[in-house]
Design a protein around this motif. Sequence first.
Motif, PDB file in Angstrom:
ATOM      1  N   GLN A   1      -1.630 -10.079  -5.904  1.00 33.51           N
ATOM      2  CA  GLN A   1      -1.492  -8.695  -6.855  1.00 33.51           C
ATOM      3  C   GLN A   1      -1.844  -7.392  -6.158  1.00 33.51           C
ATOM      4  O   GLN A   1      -2.997  -7.338  -5.379  1.00 33.51           O
ATOM      5  N   THR A   2      -1.390  -6.398  -6.422  1.00 34.81           N
ATOM      6  CA  THR A   2      -1.575  -5.070  -5.883  1.00 34.81           C
ATOM      7  C   THR A   2      -2.310  -4.232  -6.864  1.00 34.81           C
ATOM      8  O   THR A   2      -1.532  -4.078  -8.029  1.00 34.81           O
ATOM      9  N   PHE A   3      -3.515  -3.403  -6.589  1.00 31.79           N
ATOM     10  CA  PHE A   3      -3.804  -2.757  -7.915  1.00 31.79           C
ATOM     11  C   PHE A   3      -4.034  -1.257  -7.284  1.00 31.79           C
ATOM     12  O   PHE A   3      -4.385  -0.931  -6.056  1.00 31.79           O
ATOM     13  N   LEU A   4      -3.493  -0.287  -8.367  1.00 28.14           N
ATOM     14  CA  LEU A   4      -3.621   1.007  -7.826  1.00 28.14           C
ATOM     15  C   LEU A   4      -4.721   1.746  -8.530  1.00 28.14           C
ATOM     16  O   LEU A   4      -4.243   1.692 -10.157  1.00 28.14           O
ATOM     17  N   ASN A   5      -5.591   2.140  -8.400  1.00 36.04           N
ATOM     18  CA  ASN A   5      -6.617   2.736  -9.246  1.00 36.04           C
ATOM     19  C   ASN A   5      -6.941   1.875 -10.313  1.00 36.04           C
ATOM     20  O   ASN A   5      -7.238   2.125 -11.507  1.00 36.04           O
TER      21      ASN A   5
ATOM     22  N   PHE B   1       0.882  -0.981  -0.073  1.00 38.30           N
ATOM     23  CA  PHE B   1      -0.079   0.106   0.030  1.00 38.30           C
ATOM     24  C   PHE B   1       0.857   1.164  -0.082  1.00 38.30           C
ATOM     25  O   PHE B   1       0.478   2.200  -0.561  1.00 38.30           O
ATOM     26  N   TYR B   2       1.991   1.271   0.831  1.00 37.87           N
ATOM     27  CA  TYR B   2       2.787   2.598   0.794  1.00 37.87           C
ATOM     28  C   TYR B   2       3.515   2.419  -0.428  1.00 37.87           C
ATOM     29  O   TYR B   2       3.924   3.676  -1.102  1.00 37.87           O
ATOM     30  N   ARG B   3       4.069   1.419  -0.948  1.00 36.61           N
ATOM     31  CA  ARG B   3       4.757   1.327  -2.370  1.00 36.61           C
ATOM     32  C   ARG B   3       3.854   1.774  -3.485  1.00 36.61           C
ATOM     33  O   ARG B   3       4.145   2.830  -4.080  1.00 36.61           O
ATOM     34  N   ALA B   4       2.400   1.444  -3.519  1.00 32.13           N
ATOM     35  CA  ALA B   4       1.481   1.991  -4.555  1.00 32.13           C
ATOM     36  C   ALA B   4       1.239   3.478  -4.447  1.00 32.13           C
ATOM     37  O   ALA B   4       1.310   4.181  -5.408  1.00 32.13           O
ATOM     38  N   ALA B   5       1.216   4.008  -3.128  1.00 32.03           N
ATOM     39  CA  ALA B   5       1.170   5.550  -2.939  1.00 32.03           C
ATOM     40  C   ALA B   5       2.222   6.209  -3.707  1.00 32.03           C
ATOM     41  O   ALA B   5       2.188   7.022  -4.284  1.00 32.03           O
ATOM     42  N   THR B   6       3.404   5.533  -3.273  1.00 32.38           N
ATOM     43  CA  THR B   6       4.685   6.382  -3.730  1.00 32.38           C
ATOM     44  C   THR B   6       4.595   6.296  -5.215  1.00 32.38           C
ATOM     45  O   THR B   6       5.237   7.144  -5.802  1.00 32.38           O
ATOM     46  N   LEU B   7       4.161   5.059  -5.767  1.00 30.91           N
ATOM     47  CA  LEU B   7       4.292   5.116  -7.234  1.00 30.91           C
ATOM     48  C   LEU B   7       3.417   6.129  -7.717  1.00 30.91           C
ATOM     49  O   LEU B   7       3.686   6.773  -8.746  1.00 30.91           O
ATOM     50  N   TYR B   8       2.188   6.234  -7.374  1.00 30.63           N
ATOM     51  CA  TYR B   8       1.127   7.299  -7.383  1.00 30.63           C
ATOM     52  C   TYR B   8       1.945   8.516  -7.662  1.00 30.63           C
ATOM     53  O   TYR B   8       1.863   9.460  -8.684  1.00 30.63           O
ATOM     54  N   PHE B   9       2.497   9.109  -6.462  1.00 29.91           N
ATOM     55  CA  PHE B   9       2.976  10.463  -6.514  1.00 29.91           C
ATOM     56  C   PHE B   9       4.277  10.465  -7.537  1.00 29.91           C
ATOM     57  O   PHE B   9       4.437  11.573  -8.143  1.00 29.91           O
ATOM     58  N   HIS B  10       5.064   9.599  -7.699  1.00 34.38           N
ATOM     59  CA  HIS B  10       6.119   9.465  -8.512  1.00 34.38           C
ATOM     60  C   HIS B  10       5.667   9.532 -10.056  1.00 34.38           C
ATOM     61  O   HIS B  10       6.322  10.489 -10.685  1.00 34.38           O
ATOM     62  N   GLU B  11       4.628   9.001 -10.358  1.00 35.93           N
ATOM     63  CA  GLU B  11       3.957   9.069 -11.710  1.00 35.93           C
ATOM     64  C   GLU B  11       3.499  10.448 -12.071  1.00 35.93           C
ATOM     65  O   GLU B  11       3.702  11.084 -13.290  1.00 35.93           O
ATOM     66  N   LEU B  12       2.873  11.014 -10.971  1.00 38.28           N
ATOM     67  CA  LEU B  12       2.480  12.365 -11.085  1.00 38.28           C
ATOM     68  C   LEU B  12       3.434  13.437 -11.134  1.00 38.28           C
ATOM     69  O   LEU B  12       3.152  14.598 -11.620  1.00 38.28           O
ATOM     70  N   GLY B  13       4.733  12.978 -10.981  1.00 38.60           N
ATOM     71  CA  GLY B  13       5.949  13.931 -11.036  1.00 38.60           C
ATOM     72  C   GLY B  13       5.776  14.836  -9.654  1.00 38.60           C
ATOM     73  O   GLY B  13       6.513  16.177  -9.621  1.00 38.60           O
ATOM     74  N   LEU B  14       5.252  14.584  -8.629  1.00 39.63           N
ATOM     75  CA  LEU B  14       5.197  15.307  -7.670  1.00 39.63           C
ATOM     76  C   LEU B  14       6.412  15.439  -6.871  1.00 39.63           C
ATOM     77  O   LEU B  14       7.123  14.355  -6.680  1.00 39.63           O
ATOM     78  N   ASP B  15       6.824  16.515  -6.219  1.00 41.86           N
ATOM     79  CA  ASP B  15       8.079  16.600  -5.437  1.00 41.86           C
ATOM     80  C   ASP B  15       7.597  16.065  -3.877  1.00 41.86           C
ATOM     81  O   ASP B  15       6.939  16.508  -3.294  1.00 41.86           O
ATOM     82  N   LEU B  16       8.553  14.908  -3.379  1.00 49.03           N
ATOM     83  CA  LEU B  16       8.266  14.131  -2.310  1.00 49.03           C
ATOM     84  C   LEU B  16       8.227  15.027  -1.141  1.00 49.03           C
ATOM     85  O   LEU B  16       8.150  14.342   0.105  1.00 49.03           O
ATOM     86  N   GLN B  17       9.066  16.322  -1.264  1.00 47.00           N
ATOM     87  CA  GLN B  17       9.420  17.135  -0.232  1.00 47.00           C
ATOM     88  C   GLN B  17       7.861  18.218   0.205  1.00 47.00           C
ATOM     89  O   GLN B  17       7.691  18.632   1.252  1.00 47.00           O
ATOM     90  N   GLN B  18       7.205  18.185  -0.865  1.00 48.57           N
ATOM     91  CA  GLN B  18       6.074  19.119  -0.922  1.00 48.57           C
ATOM     92  C   GLN B  18       4.752  18.074  -0.240  1.00 48.57           C
ATOM     93  O   GLN B  18       3.857  17.677  -0.935  1.00 48.57           O
ATOM     94  N   HIS B  19       4.938  18.136   1.026  1.00 47.71           N
ATOM     95  CA  HIS B  19       4.052  17.239   1.743  1.00 47.71           C
ATOM     96  C   HIS B  19       2.406  17.561   1.502  1.00 47.71           C
ATOM     97  O   HIS B  19       1.523  16.690   1.390  1.00 47.71           O
TER      98      HIS B  19
END
Length: 228
Positions: A79-83, A37-55
């Motif tokens: 298997q894990t599903f994201l959206n 779940f934490y990995r999938a949320a990280t993938l979501y932010f990463h794919e959106l190109g969000l800056d991980l410092q910008q909480h």
Amino acid sequence: MQSIIIAIDGPSSSGKSTLAKQLAATLKYNYVDSGAFYRAATLYFHELGLDLQQHQQLIAALKDIHISNSYNPSTDKWQTFLNGRNVESEIRGITISNLVSEVSAIPEVRSFIVSKLRRYGNEKGIVMDGRDIGTVVFPDAELKIYMTADEKVRSERRFRELKSKGVEVTESQISENLAGRDLLDKTRVMAPLRKADDAIVLDNTNLTKQQQLEQVLKLARLKISERN
Ligand code: DC
């Protein structure tokens, strides 16, 4: 027959998910890999190109994240599903592995995921693995296991696992990633990795998968019988 909640915590690559899946299959319980779940949320932010410092930006994006996991009987894999998209292999790569501890240290991200994870406990009959399952997600779990193994052994296991999945990675990348994540996971302010007071420690450095399963099954069956 009353079912129980089994919480399995421990550092990266200590064998939690192997044991958790074996237990779930044997007891016919559901299995949830909370790290996914934490990995999938990280993938979501990463794919959106969000800056991980910008909480604040990450927190605003949480409402658009839907994560679920399910068992695929034809491949015999979880298997894990994201959206709605199967992200199982993407979330295991080194890019997400290197970002996930930073994301999982953000309190609002944790609260969001913890509330999703807790829903799986409503019906009991669940094995969940992670870092804070016995301490935060299910503090009343009937059985709590804290798994450990030598760092070198954990690193070798993760390397073999990723190689077998065709993930391009070197042994030194793996050992650096594990050491870095362990440190972040243990020292973060919110819900750091630690053994729950009532957890049973299982060091599996010298145990086979079958031996560790037998040891924990005994404990699980005892707890199940106490509830019936
Ligand atoms: O179990 P894993 O290696 O897939 O977990 C990935 C990361 O997610 C891990 O480095 C820390 C975080 N995590 C967490 O903070 N709490 C959990 N319950 C599970 C994982």
